[in-house]
Design an enzyme around this catalytic site. Structure first.
Site, mmCIF file in Angstrom:
data_model
loop_
_atom_site.group_PDB
_atom_site.id
_atom_site.type_symbol
_atom_site.label_atom_id
_atom_site.label_comp_id
_atom_site.label_asym_id
_atom_site.label_seq_id
_atom_site.Cartn_x
_atom_site.Cartn_y
_atom_site.Cartn_z
ATOM 1 C CE LYS A 16 24.068 -1.570 -37.458
ATOM 2 N NZ LYS A 16 25.121 -2.054 -38.289
ATOM 3 C CE1 TYR A 56 28.774 2.005 -37.833
ATOM 4 C CE2 TYR A 56 26.978 3.259 -38.561
ATOM 5 C CZ TYR A 56 27.495 1.992 -37.973
ATOM 6 O OH TYR A 56 26.685 0.968 -37.600
ATOM 7 C CG ASN A 119 24.984 -5.645 -39.679
ATOM 8 O OD1 ASN A 119 24.525 -4.450 -39.545
ATOM 9 N ND2 ASN A 119 26.238 -5.889 -39.412
ATOM 10 C CG HIS A 122 26.219 -0.077 -33.242
ATOM 11 N ND1 HIS A 122 27.458 -0.280 -33.554
ATOM 12 C CD2 HIS A 122 26.323 0.607 -32.047
ATOM 13 C CE1 HIS A 122 28.566 0.294 -32.940
ATOM 14 N NE2 HIS A 122 27.924 0.868 -31.872
ATOM 15 C CD GLU A 133 29.566 3.466 -30.415
ATOM 16 O OE1 GLU A 133 28.912 2.588 -29.992
ATOM 17 O OE2 GLU A 133 30.670 2.971 -31.194
HETATM 18 P P1 RTP Z 1 28.361 -2.334 -35.837
HETATM 19 O O1 RTP Z 1 29.458 -1.296 -35.581
HETATM 20 O O2 RTP Z 1 27.294 -1.983 -36.610
HETATM 21 O O3 RTP Z 1 28.219 -3.081 -34.541
HETATM 22 O O4 RTP Z 1 29.038 -3.440 -36.580
HETATM 23 P P2 RTP Z 1 30.549 -4.134 -36.600
HETATM 24 O O5 RTP Z 1 31.276 -3.612 -35.614
HETATM 25 O O6 RTP Z 1 30.225 -5.672 -36.252
HETATM 26 O O7 RTP Z 1 31.140 -4.003 -37.960
HETATM 27 P P3 RTP Z 1 32.202 -2.546 -38.393
HETATM 28 O O8 RTP Z 1 33.291 -3.408 -38.976
HETATM 29 O O9 RTP Z 1 32.280 -1.860 -37.353
HETATM 30 O O10 RTP Z 1 31.070 -2.231 -39.563
HETATM 31 C C1 RTP Z 1 30.112 -1.325 -39.128
HETATM 32 C C2 RTP Z 1 28.956 -1.660 -40.171
HETATM 33 O O11 RTP Z 1 29.132 -1.209 -41.377
HETATM 34 C C3 RTP Z 1 28.663 -1.881 -42.101
HETATM 35 N N1 RTP Z 1 29.310 -2.822 -43.246
HETATM 36 N N2 RTP Z 1 29.033 -2.890 -44.440
HETATM 37 N N3 RTP Z 1 31.310 -4.517 -46.842
HETATM 38 C C4 RTP Z 1 30.346 -3.993 -46.384
HETATM 39 O O12 RTP Z 1 29.257 -3.757 -47.107
HETATM 40 C C5 RTP Z 1 30.286 -3.654 -44.903
HETATM 41 N N4 RTP Z 1 30.866 -3.962 -43.916
HETATM 42 C C6 RTP Z 1 30.496 -3.146 -42.908
HETATM 43 C C7 RTP Z 1 27.730 -3.091 -41.264
HETATM 44 O O13 RTP Z 1 26.297 -2.664 -41.209
HETATM 45 C C8 RTP Z 1 28.492 -2.864 -39.969
HETATM 46 O O14 RTP Z 1 27.658 -3.352 -38.990
#
Ligand code: RTP
Length: 155
Positions: A16, A56, A119, A122, A133
């Protein structure tokens, strides 16, 4: 919870904008390379807003969605396609928990990040999404299916 599979899969991994800005590109790529997965696509790319929204789309109703889209479009990202046995679950393990404060030391987020909203990386959450994707982020000619020479530990 993802269970490691014995299937050859593909995962879309993306560094990212914060990972690029902080100079962590080499460090992050090396973790997947050293693990033994095969790199099939790699590019530095400025993500258009529409693509970020499509990627997303499952999170579009979340309150943090607008912030997430401006984060992902705030600077260049590094797009990668990685292939290997069980790569989807394995990559999620290497990446660590979504909230970096809960990510174990030794994981990318556990070692290199502090905030959920920054973070650094991805990784696809299922083999189906890996394929979806990669097709979304790469054009056909941008992927290379190469055969490793004398490296039987790479699949
Ligand atoms: P990614 O898709 O980026 O690998 O992340 P992930 O599966 O671990 O998490 P996901 O729940 O799919 O969320 C995607 C990305 O959204 C951002 N996020 N911000 N509460 C918040 O502010 C929040 N929650 C999620 C994070 O960048 C997350 O990786």
């Amino acid at each position: 919870h993802l269970v490691a599979s014995m299937e050859v899969e593909e995962s879309y991994i993306m560094i990212k904008p914060d990972g690029v800005q902080r100079g962590l590109v080499g460090e992050i790529i090396s973790r997947f390379e050293k693990k033994g997965f095969k790199l099939k696509g790699l590019k530095l790319f400025e993500c258009p807003k529409e693509l970020a929204e499509e990627h997303y789309k499952d999170l579009s109703s979340k309150p943090f969605f607008p912030k997430l889209i401006s984060y992902i479009t705030s600077g260049p990202v590094v797009c990668m396609a990685w292939e290997g046995v069980g790569v989807v679950a394995s990559a999620r393990k290497l990446i660590g928990a979504t909230n970096p404060l809960q990510a174990e030391p030794g994981t990318i987020r556990g070692d290199l990040a502090i905030q959920t909203g920054r973070n650094v990386v991805h990784g696809s959450d299922s083999p189906e999404n890996g394929k979806r994707e990669i097709a979304l982020w790469f054009k056909e000619g941008e992927l290379t299916d190469w055969t490793p020479v004398q490296t039987p530990w790479l699949i």
